[in-house]
Design a protein around this motif. Structure first.
Motif, PDB file in Angstrom:
ATOM      1  N   GLU A  97      45.535  46.004  36.869  1.00  0.00           N
ATOM      2  CA  GLU A  97      44.308  46.358  36.016  1.00  0.00           C
ATOM      3  C   GLU A  97      44.525  46.988  34.765  1.00  0.00           C
ATOM      4  O   GLU A  97      43.771  46.868  33.943  1.00  0.00           O
ATOM      5  CB  GLU A  97      43.017  46.758  36.919  1.00  0.00           C
ATOM      6  N   LYS A  98      45.854  47.909  34.749  1.00  0.00           N
ATOM      7  CA  LYS A  98      46.149  48.543  33.648  1.00  0.00           C
ATOM      8  C   LYS A  98      47.201  47.892  32.606  1.00  0.00           C
ATOM      9  O   LYS A  98      47.837  48.605  31.863  1.00  0.00           O
ATOM     10  CB  LYS A  98      46.406  49.999  34.079  1.00  0.00           C
ATOM     11  N   TYR A  99      47.399  46.692  32.792  1.00  0.00           N
ATOM     12  CA  TYR A  99      48.799  46.193  32.347  1.00  0.00           C
ATOM     13  C   TYR A  99      48.277  46.055  30.834  1.00  0.00           C
ATOM     14  O   TYR A  99      49.295  46.494  30.093  1.00  0.00           O
ATOM     15  CB  TYR A  99      48.701  44.525  32.737  1.00  0.00           C
ATOM     16  N   TRP A 156      48.937  47.555  40.382  1.00  0.00           N
ATOM     17  CA  TRP A 156      48.385  48.223  39.249  1.00  0.00           C
ATOM     18  C   TRP A 156      47.908  47.512  38.165  1.00  0.00           C
ATOM     19  O   TRP A 156      47.692  48.020  37.027  1.00  0.00           O
ATOM     20  CB  TRP A 156      49.560  49.246  38.989  1.00  0.00           C
TER      21      TRP A 156
END
Length: 233
Positions: free
Chosen positions: A77-79, A75
């Protein structure tokens, strides 16, 4: 501490066992079948959920002032969105691609070796990782972290699961029944090979690291990694 487990699969159950042995209480268990839950009397949350659920789980914790650590991969890419949210709400967040204490030492060994290999183009680096067949993402988050550290110390530009082109690090991802996790870095030349390897024997090492991280972070604010927990690097 009162701990919420966001994700109650094999890792969640392993974390539960370790946490109870260390004197903590599991007050909330959220699985894929949990339709609704509330945060009540929780000191810290540990997220080992699905990639599709992690962002929402972590966001909910931050908005509710619950310190949260996450080991879910797939996940990231939303860090940066989570980091921004954490700063906005003065929250507490720690992410690790691998909570094993041994693996985090391995990360530092990998970094040091990558530095030593700078300027030796006759050695071509590759990574092999092996996990159980239930692992959904490939390559593993740990393998990606290892590759990115090598890239930061070298002329390599990116990693790939395909046959590597120049300036690419080839990653071979294998899925085999009942393998908790193995990662190997190889520097191959025409005359010799240099290898470093970490092999996990069970999930307990990951679970112990996650609980130690939760113990460390529960009274802090900010964004952290396992390097902060272990005071390394």
């Amino acid at each position: 501490m009162n701990i919420a487990l966001l994700g109650y699969g094999k890792m969640g159950k392993a974390i539960e066992n370790i946490a109870i042995k260390r004197g903590h209480h599991i007050v909330l268990k959220v699985s894929r079948d949990t339709s609704d839950y509330v945060f009540d009397n929780i000191d810290v949350a540990i997220d080992f959920s699905l990639p599709s659920s992690a962002f929402e789980n972590i966001s909910n914790c931050i908005r509710n002032k619950i310190p949260v650590i996450s080991g879910t991969t797939g996940w990231l890419e939303k860090y940066d969105d989570i980091v921004s949210l954490c700063k906005t709400h003065n929250g507490t967040f720690l992410y690790a691609s691998n909570f094993s204490l041994g693996v985090n030492i391995f990360f530092e060994v990998n970094k040091t070796l990558a530095k030593l290999m700078t300027g030796l183009p006759q050695y071509k680096v590759s990574i092999e990782e092996i996990h159980h067949i239930q692992k959904l993402d490939a390559p593993s988050g740990t393998a990606i972290s290892l590759a990115n550290e090598i890239i930061s110390q070298s002329d390599y530009k990116n990693w790939t699961l395909e046959p590597p082109k120049p300036k690419e690090i080839g990653i071979l991802a294998k899925r085999i029944e009942n393998v908790p996790g193995t990662h190997e870095i190889n520097y191959e030349s025409d005359v010799d090979c240099i290898s470093i390897k970490h092999t996990a024997h069970s999930r307990e090492g990951f679970a112990l690291g996650a609980v130690i991280a939760a113990e460390w972070i529960h009274d802090k604010t900010g964004v952290y990694t396992m390097k902060d927990v272990l005071n390394i690097g």
